[in-house]
Motif scaffolding. Structure first.
Motif, short mmCIF file in Angstrom:
data_model
loop_
_atom_site.label_atom_id
_atom_site.label_comp_id
_atom_site.label_asym_id
_atom_site.label_seq_id
_atom_site.Cartn_x
_atom_site.Cartn_y
_atom_site.Cartn_z
N ARG A 132 -6.59 -1.52 -1.75
CA ARG A 132 -6.37 -2.60 -0.78
C ARG A 132 -7.08 -3.88 -1.21
O ARG A 132 -6.59 -4.99 -0.93
N TRP A 135 0.83 -1.20 0.00
CA TRP A 135 0.00 0.00 0.00
C TRP A 135 0.87 1.26 0.00
O TRP A 135 0.60 2.20 -0.76
N LEU A 178 0.87 4.13 -2.72
CA LEU A 178 0.56 5.50 -2.30
C LEU A 178 1.65 6.47 -2.77
O LEU A 178 1.36 7.58 -3.24
N GLU A 227 -8.31 4.12 -1.85
CA GLU A 227 -7.68 3.16 -0.92
C GLU A 227 -8.47 1.86 -0.81
O GLU A 227 -7.89 0.78 -0.72
#
Length: 470
Positions: free
Chosen positions: A87, A70, A74, A83
Motif C-alpha cells: 500500500r 491492491w 493481491l 500489505e
C-alpha cells in the motif's frame, strides 16, 4: 573525498535514490557496474509505471483507486505480499509523477495495442531508456558523481552499520549507503542452483533467456545474505518471467521479444498438450506467469498457436512466426506429433461455447468440459492461415531479496540498519512474492528509491553531526 551517500547500482531505483539524496543536500556517489553505454540496468527496457489515481489525470483515463490496485496485486501474488509495503508503493505511485517530470521525464498516452492499460499505467515518452537518460542528466546537474564499470564486490558492515564498499582493491567510505544493484537473474550458476534438476534429467535454468542486463549477477545480494546475515525475503525460483520469442538473444532483448497473443489462442508443449488456462485474466495481469509455466515443461519450450481471427488484436512480434494453411501443416512445421496436436486442437475447438467475443473485457467465450479450461476469449482455431510462435522462459528479474520496512532499511537480526538502505529489485520480493502486473516493478523502484535516498541523506547528516560533536 568520501561522499555522504553511496548509491550502488545504476537503474531507476538507484537514480531515484541519488536524486532524492542530492535534493536533501547530501553529496552522492553512484557506482554502476555496467559501462556507460549499458547503464540503467533493466530500467532501460521498461515502458511504463502503474499509477493509482482517483480521477482522470493527464495521460491516465478514468480512475484506478487504491483498493483496485491492491486487489490486482493481491490476486497476482496469491497473497504473497506485505500489505503495508504494497500500500505504501500504491500510494506513492499517485504522487511521484510531478517529481519525475521535474527531473526530465515526459509521459505520453499509451500506443494502440499497448495491453489495454490506458487507465492503470503511465507510459514514458521514449521508453525506459529516455527515463534513465533524463535522470542521469538531472543527477549531473545536482552534482551527483557517477562511476561506470565499478562493480562492488563486498561491503564492510559493523553491527548493522555500513562502513565502506570495495570495488576490487579500492575502499570507499560513506556516511550512508543505498543498495540498488538488481537481482541475480544473469547469474546462470545461481539460477541452476535455485531451480535444480527437474526429475527428467534437465536443468531448466540452462534454457532461460535473460530479457535484460547481463550485469545483474547478485554479487552483493549473496554477500549480504551469506556473509552478513541480512534478513531475506522471497523464493529464489520466483521471478518476473515471461514467455518470449525462443529466437531472442541471450541478453538485453527487452520488451520487443515478448509474445502477446497467448490469450487469443492456445499454448501447447513439446508433447502438443495444453497445460494452463490461456484466458484466465487480462494479459497485463498474467503475462509474467507464462515464463514460469513454460519453464516447467519438457525442454522449457512451448508454442503459442492462433488463427487468422486473432491477427490485429495484439501487439505483433518483431519477427513473424511459423505459418501454415492447415493445422496438420502447422504441426509438421513446428516438429510436433501431428496426431497429438490434432487431438488437442480438435478437443479444444469442440469445447468452445458460443459467446460475445470482446478481448477488452472478461467476456463469456469459454470452454466446457475441457481440462485445463479456457475461461475467456475461447474461440475455435479454425480460420487459416494459422500461426505459431515458439516461446521460452524469459527472466526479467528475481524476487529473492533483502527484507525491509517502510524506511527501506536493510534488516539484521530483527533490527533495521541506521545507514544501509535497499531499493528496487533487491527488495521487490517484499511486495512481489510471486506473479506480476504490468508496470508495478517501476512503481516499487520509484517508491523505495525515493524513500531510501531521503533516509540515507538524513542518516549521513546525523553521522556528520555526531562527528562534529565528537
Amino acid at each position: 573525498m568520501s561522499p555522504d551517500v553511496l548509491v550502488i547500482g545504476g537503474g531507476n531505483a538507484a537514480l531515484c535514490a541519488a536524486l532524492m539524496a542530492a535534493e536533501a543536500g547530501a553529496s552522492v556517489l553512484m557506482l554502476e557496474a555496467a559501462p556507460r553505454a549499458w547503464r540503467g540496468g533493466n530500467s532501460a527496457h521498461t515502458r511504463n509505471l502503474r499509477c493509482m489515481h482517483d480521477a482522470p489525470q493527464d495521460v491516465l483515463v478514468e480512475a484506478y483507486p487504491e483498493e483496485e490496485f491492491w486487489q490486482d496485486l493481491l490476486k497476482v501474488t496469491g497473497g504473497l505480499t506485505d500489505e503495508r509495503l504494497a500500500r505504501l508503493t500504491i500510494r506513492a505511485s499517485a504522487t511521484c509523477r510531478d517529481w519525475m517530470r521535474r527531473h526530465g521525464v515526459h509521459f505520453q498516452p499509451p500506443l494502440s495495442g499497448a495491453l489495454h492499460v490506458a487507465r492503470t499505467n503511465a507510459f514514458f515518452m521514449g521508453g525506459g531508456k529516455a527515463l534513465v537518460n533524463a535522470y542521469y542528466r538531472s543527477a549531473e546537474k545536482l552534482g551527483v558523481r557517477v562511476r561506470y564499470e565499478a562493480p562492488v564486490d563486498r561491503l564492510e558492515i559493523e553491527d548493522g552499520r555500513f562502513v565502506a564498499a570495495h570495488v576490487g582493491g579500492e575502499r570507499i567510505e560513506a556516511g550512508a549507503c543505498v543498495l540498488a544493484a538488481g537481482g541475480f537473474e544473469s547469474n546462470r550458476e545461481w539460477l541452476r542452483e535455485a531451480w535444480g534438476e527437474n526429475g527428467r534429467g534437465e536443468w531448466p535454468a540452462d534454457n532461460f533467456i535473460i530479457r535484460g542486463t547481463r550485469f545483474n549477477r547478485g554479487v552483493l545480494l549473496r554477500h549480504l545474505l551469506a556473509d552478513h546475515g541480512a534478513e531475506r525475503i522471497g523464493d529464489p525460483t520466483q521471478a518476473h518471467m515471461v514467455a518470449i520469442d525462443a529466437r531472442a538473444p541471450l541478453y538485453d532483448g527487452g520488451i520487443c521479444t515478448r509474445i502477446d497473443c497467448v490469450s487469443l489462442g492456445v499454448v501447447v508443449n513439446r508433447q502438443a498438450q495444453r497445460f494452463y488456462d490461456e484466458g484466465e485474466d487480462f494479459w497485463p495481469k498474467r503475462y509474467a506467469i507464462w515464463g514460469r509455466l513454460v519453464a516447467q515443461q519438457s525442454g522449457q519450450i512451448a508454442y503459442s498457436v492462433i488463427d487468422a481471427k486473432a491477427i490485429g488484436r495484439f501487439m505483433p512480434p518483431v519477427f513473424p512466426g511459423t505459418r501454415a494453411e492447415t493445422l496438420p501443416g502447422l504441426a509438421l512445421a513446428l516438429g510436433l506429433d501431428v496426431e497429438a496436436f490434432m487431438q488437442t486442437l480438435l478437443a479444444y475447438n469442440a469445447a468452445c461455447r458460443p459467446g460475445h467475443f470482446d478481448h477488452t473485457r472478461l467476456d463469456d467465450c469459454r470452454t466446457e468440459g475441457l481440462s485445463p479450461p479456457k475461461t475467456h476469449w475461447a474461440r475455435p482455431i479454425d480460420t487459416p492461415p494459422f500461426h505459431a510462435y515458439a516461446v521460452r522462459p524469459g527472466i526479467t528479474f528475481t524476487y529473492l531479496g533483502l527484507r525491509t520496512d517502510e524506511t527501506a532499511a536493510v534488516r539484521f537480526g530483527g533490527q533495521p540498519s541506521e545507514n544501509l538502505f535497499v531499493a528496487g529489485e533487491m527488495m521487490a520480493g517484499n511486495v512481489l512474492g510471486k506473479g506480476y502486473t504490468a508496470g508495478v516493478g517501476m512503481s516499487i523502484g520509484t517508491a523505495f528509491g525515493r524513500i531510501a535516498g531521503h533516509n540515507a541523506a538524513r542518516a549521513a547528516q546525523r553521522q556528520g553531526a555526531r562527528h562534529a560533536h565528537a
